[in-house]
Structure formats: structure tokens, C-alpha cells
Scaffold this active site. Sequence first.
Site: not given
Ligand code: PLP
Length: 441
Positions: A152, A254, A281
Site C-alpha cells: 500500500y 516508501d 506519519k
Molecule cells: C507505506 C505507506 N505509504 C503511503 C501511505 C499514505 O499515507 P497517507 O495516509 O498520509 O496518505 C501510507 C498510509 O498508511 C503508508 O502506510
Amino acid sequence: MSVEKELSEYAAKTARSRTLHEEALAVMPGGNSRTTTFFDPYPFVIQRGQGAHVWDADGVDRLDFNGNYTSLILGHAPPDVIKAVQEAAENGLSFPGPTEHEVRLAEMLTRRVPSVQSIRFTNSGTEATMNAVRLARAFTGRPKIAKFEGAYHGTHDWVMVSVTGEVKGAGSRRRPKPVAWSSGLPPAVLKHVVVLPWNDADACAEILEEEASQIACLIVDPIMCNAGLIPPVEGFLQRLREITERHNTVLIFDEVISFRTAWGGAQERFGIRPDLTTFGKIIGGGLPVGAFGGRRDIMDFYDPRKGGARISHGGTFNANPVTMAAGIATLNALTPEAYARLDALGERLRGGVTRLLAATRRRGQVTGLGSLFWLHWTTEPLSDYRSTKAKDSAAAMRVFIGLLNEGILMTQRGLGACSLAMTDEDVDRFINALARVNARG
Ligand SMILES: Cc1ncc(COP(=O)(O)O)c(C=O)c1O
């Protein structure tokens, strides 16, 4: 106890949340603004958080192992962060220009993560991965992106492919097919996203090499934070680095969640230097945030001095001073000792759960790293997204609701996180609550 019994106990404890949910349904589809936080029959409405606890609209106190999906590494309302937010807010909430707070947080992050020579802020992790992917395409002039099955990376079109869902019809394990994770994705997306199997370096090499001239980037969550927290097998990330380097494919880590696992993020733990990194986060201290950064020659595509930026990046609230101040205060609290403490809490929890499952012969296991953990309701060896799919698909939900009834909050799918606001006793409370939930299951 069946899931139905757990749900009826939950309903009995959350009458006011149900009323509020019914009011919400009149004005919002599903009654809220986050698909990921919804669960049937309704999510409880949260009124307050302090330290390791949250209280719902019925006054029920729960120990919080969700931490707004791993964002709240210091717990709720930590005094130093609240003070920093108040001071920043008193001087104005947002401006049409940079602030010193932005510079300082950028310095802190680039110091912690040497691969990040240059960085920009966004309002979410989604915007961070969206920009990183666009940047990789601009830099390489190639159209496709590669990602792992089950991973994700937020909710923009390019990464809403092969996230959760059935693997039936999704190709073979070694050659997963791209599957839309949402309606509304244009068909072009599926033609431009290459899906890889986690922890199978040979299969990844075959796919990446076959399409190398077309693939702009490989985006990787180094510990698969949303797909079961499956650690990379020895040498796997190194192989990905070697293949991407050889083909000039931009390697994006990521680290929206995994950054919390060490001072310099998961890339420090695994000794890998990606080309770009995305954040979110914890770096906003609980306020909306994201960031992307990396090699200076790549990030220069955003430099407006160099003949006009080749990529436009607006955002009314990007790097707003309140978020930046909260991020600075949070990173200041994350000392080497703090990471050692977070690791110890995570190890205590994982060790306790492993002993519990062995003693009760429950079909389950726990994975994780640092302060993160994931409860799995299968005893199959875990290597990739497909292996995390439990035969008993209702088990995770029964445990989630059962723990809510025990005064413990985690995530529906099995992910949890310890925070610095927790004590060893809090962790033991989790393990004992899980024992009771399992005993009645
Ligand atoms: C690994 C990862 N990338 C991207 C995101 C997206 O972040 P946001 O919820 O701040 O858009 C998340 C959100 O949980 C994530 O866990």
C-alpha cells in the site's frame, strides 16, 4: 465466542457512537472520511486521547496500539509537541511562503537519512508517493512503475493496484497480474503498473529486466507495513538495489511507516541507499504531513531556478508551520535511547504473543520490527502477501473486536504499534487481553 457475540458486546458498549454514526450517515457516505478506518457495524467515535489511551463517545477507555495507524510514536498529546504546536499556531497558522520551521525539519530529516540530500513537504503520504512516482518518470523519461503485490502506498491512481483482495485471477505467484484496487482507475493505469512478488529475487529480476527500458521506478515499502509486515529475506533488498542501479531504474523506498523503525529509517537498518524516499506519519507529530526526497540531481526537477521547475508542485498547506513545529518536536524526542525503548516494547510484545500462541496451540504467529507488530491467524510460513492470507478470514476481525471489548485498540487487519507512552505493563495487558479473546474464540 463467535464474531457475532463479540459484536453484540461491542454494540452494548458503544450506544452513543451508534447514534453519532447514524447522524453521520445522513451527510457522509459510510459516515466518515476514511475508508481504512471503517468497520462494520460502525467505528466507535473517538473523543479524546492522552498518552497511551483513547476515550470514545461513551467514555470507554482503550489502550491504543493503533496510534492513528502508526503516526503517534510518542502517544497522544505529548506535552512538548502540544507546546510547539501552540507556539507555532499563535504566530499564524499558514503562510504563502516558506518558514524557518520548514528549513529546520528538512535539515533534521536530511541529517538522519543520508540518501536524502534534498527534500520537499506535502500534506500526506499519498501526495509524497504521487510526487516521487511522477519525479521518477520525469527523470527517466520512462512510463511504467513497478510495485509489490500487497503493498500500500496511498490512494492516488498509480499505486491503487494489487493492494488487498483475492489473489484468484491475479496471475501466478511468480508473475502477479496488476489488479485494480478501486473502481474509477483508468485502464492506462493497469497497463503501466508492473507487479512483483515479495521476497522472490529471481522472479523480480526476470520481470524488471524484461521491461527495464520501460520502468521508471520501483517503489518498495522495505518491510511491507500494510501487507503483513513481512521482513525481506537476507539479501533481497540488496538484489533490488543492484538490479535497479544496473538499469537506471529509480529505487523509491516508501518509508511512510517504516521510518519509525530506526533513527535513519528502515534503510539504515538494512544498509540500503535508495534514490528517493517518501515519508509521512511520525514526521508531522500527529498533524497532516508527507515528504519526499533523495538524490539532489533527481530532486532538482523541482527547482524553479533551473529554467523553471520541470515539475510543478503546489499545495496550499504544504510545510505549514504548525505541522513542521510538531514534526521538529517529535523528532527531538526520538533519541537513540527512545528507539532502544521502542524496540524493547516491540520485542516484549512479540515474544509474549509467540509464547501465548505456542502455549495455547492457537494457529497464529506474530511478525514485526522495532515497535511494529502484526498478528497473523495462520501457521503457514510467511514470505509474501499471498502467504499472509489466513484460511480463517474472519479471525482477524474477531480478534480486533474482541480486543476492543477488552479495552485494546489496534487495526482491523492485524497491524499494531507500541508508542513511547507505553509501559511494559501496557504491553503485558495486550498479551493478557489477547489470551482472553483467544480463550473464548
Ligand atoms: C507505506 C505507506 N505509504 C503511503 C501511505 C499514505 O499515507 P497517507 O495516509 O498520509 O496518505 C501510507 C498510509 O498508511 C503508508 O502506510
